[in-house]
Design a protein around this motif. Structure first.
Motif, short mmCIF file in Angstrom:
data_model
loop_
_atom_site.label_atom_id
_atom_site.label_comp_id
_atom_site.label_asym_id
_atom_site.label_seq_id
_atom_site.Cartn_x
_atom_site.Cartn_y
_atom_site.Cartn_z
N ARG A 57 70.06 -35.81 6.95
CA ARG A 57 71.11 -34.59 6.71
C ARG A 57 70.33 -33.45 6.36
NH1 ARG A 57 76.35 -35.00 6.01
NH2 ARG A 57 77.39 -33.39 5.01
N GLU A 58 69.22 -33.27 5.65
CA GLU A 58 68.59 -31.91 5.23
C GLU A 58 67.97 -31.42 6.62
OE1 GLU A 58 64.95 -30.22 2.74
OE2 GLU A 58 65.74 -32.22 2.10
N TYR A 59 67.45 -32.39 7.18
CA TYR A 59 66.98 -31.82 8.50
C TYR A 59 68.00 -31.09 9.42
CZ TYR A 59 65.44 -31.58 13.42
OH TYR A 59 65.15 -31.39 14.63
N TYR A 60 69.19 -31.90 9.36
CA TYR A 60 70.42 -31.34 10.18
C TYR A 60 70.92 -30.22 9.84
CZ TYR A 60 69.99 -34.91 13.97
OH TYR A 60 69.42 -35.39 14.95
N TRP A 104 65.54 -40.80 16.04
CA TRP A 104 64.80 -39.63 15.53
C TRP A 104 64.32 -39.74 13.94
CZ3 TRP A 104 62.36 -35.70 17.11
CH2 TRP A 104 62.40 -34.81 16.50
N ALA A 105 65.24 -40.57 13.26
CA ALA A 105 64.78 -40.91 11.97
C ALA A 105 63.28 -41.30 11.89
CB ALA A 105 65.64 -42.12 11.36
N THR A 106 62.96 -42.16 12.81
CA THR A 106 61.58 -42.89 12.81
C THR A 106 60.62 -41.60 12.85
OG1 THR A 106 62.05 -45.05 13.73
CG2 THR A 106 59.75 -44.06 13.92
N GLU A 112 59.57 -34.48 20.23
CA GLU A 112 60.80 -35.19 21.03
C GLU A 112 60.26 -36.17 22.04
OE1 GLU A 112 64.08 -34.77 20.87
OE2 GLU A 112 64.20 -32.88 19.73
N ALA A 113 58.95 -35.84 22.74
CA ALA A 113 58.42 -36.87 23.51
C ALA A 113 57.82 -38.06 22.97
CB ALA A 113 57.11 -36.36 24.24
#
Length: 170
Positions: free
Chosen positions: A2-5, A34-36, A26-27
C-alpha cells in the motif's frame, strides 16, 4: 504494498538509473508477484550496485555466478544475464538521448481515462511500440505487457481510475 502504491507507483521517473531499476525489477517480476519483488528490492539494489548502469554493464561471468548464489534476489540466470545486457543497451542509448527519452517518447497523446478496473488495459499500442523499440536495441524481458506495467509504475501513463484521489497528482 500500500505504501508503494500510495507514495511511489505512478509518480514520474525520468532518470536513467531510476528507469533502469524499474525496467530491471519489472523483468524480474515476470511470472512472479510484484509483492515478491518489492520484498526483495533492497537486496536487488545491493546486488546490482544500486542499479548503476555503468557498474552493471561491467558485470562479467563471475558476477553472474555471484548473483545466482544471492538468496536475497530472484536467482534466474536468464533474468540476471538480461539485466546485465539491458545495462549495456541502456549505456548504448546515451548518444540517442538515453533511456528516459526513449521511454517517455512513447507516452500516449491522449491520456487513458479508466472509470473501472476492467477498463485498465494490460498493454496499449504505445507499450507494444516501446517493447519493439527496446528489443530492436538489444533489450530483453521487455514485452508489451511488462512495458505497460513499467509505463504505469513510472508515470508515463496514468491508469488510476477517474475520481481517484491520486489521479493526475504527479
Amino acid at each position: 504494498m500500500r505504501e508503494y502504491y500510495d507514495t511511489e507507483w505512478g509518480s514520474p521517473v525520468r532518470t536513467e538509473q531510476g528507469l533502469f531499476e524499474r525496467l530491471s525489477l519489472e523483468a524480474f517480476q515476470s511470472g512472479l508477484s510484484w509483492a515478491t519483488i518489492l520484498r526483495k528490492r533492497e537486496a536487488f539494489r545491493a546486488a546490482f550496485h544500486g542499479f548503476d548502469v555503468d557498474a552493471v554493464a561491467a558485470f562479467g561471468d563471475a558476477d553472474v555466478e555471484r548473483l545466482l548464489q544471492d538468496a536475497g534476489i530472484v536467482r534466474n540466470r536468464a533474468k540476471i544475464v538480461a539485466t546485465i545486457g539491458n545495462a549495456r543497451a541502456t549505456a548504448a542509448l546515451r548518444p540517442e538521448g538515453g533511456l528516459p527519452a526513449l521511454i517517455w517518447s512513447h507516452r500516449p497523446e491522449v491520456p487513458l481515462r479508466p472509470r473501472t478496473v476492467d477498463e485498465v488495459p494490460t498493454s496499449t499500442p504505445e507499450s507494444v511500440a516501446l517493447a519493439a523499440a527496446l528489443r530492436a536495441r538489444g533489450f530483453r524481458f521487455v514485452g508489451p505487457t511488462t512495458m505497460f506495467a513499467l509505463m504505469e509504475a513510472t508515470g508515463v501513463v496514468d491508469t488510476r481510475l477517474v475520481g481517484s484521489h491520486r489521479r493526475g497528482t504527479d
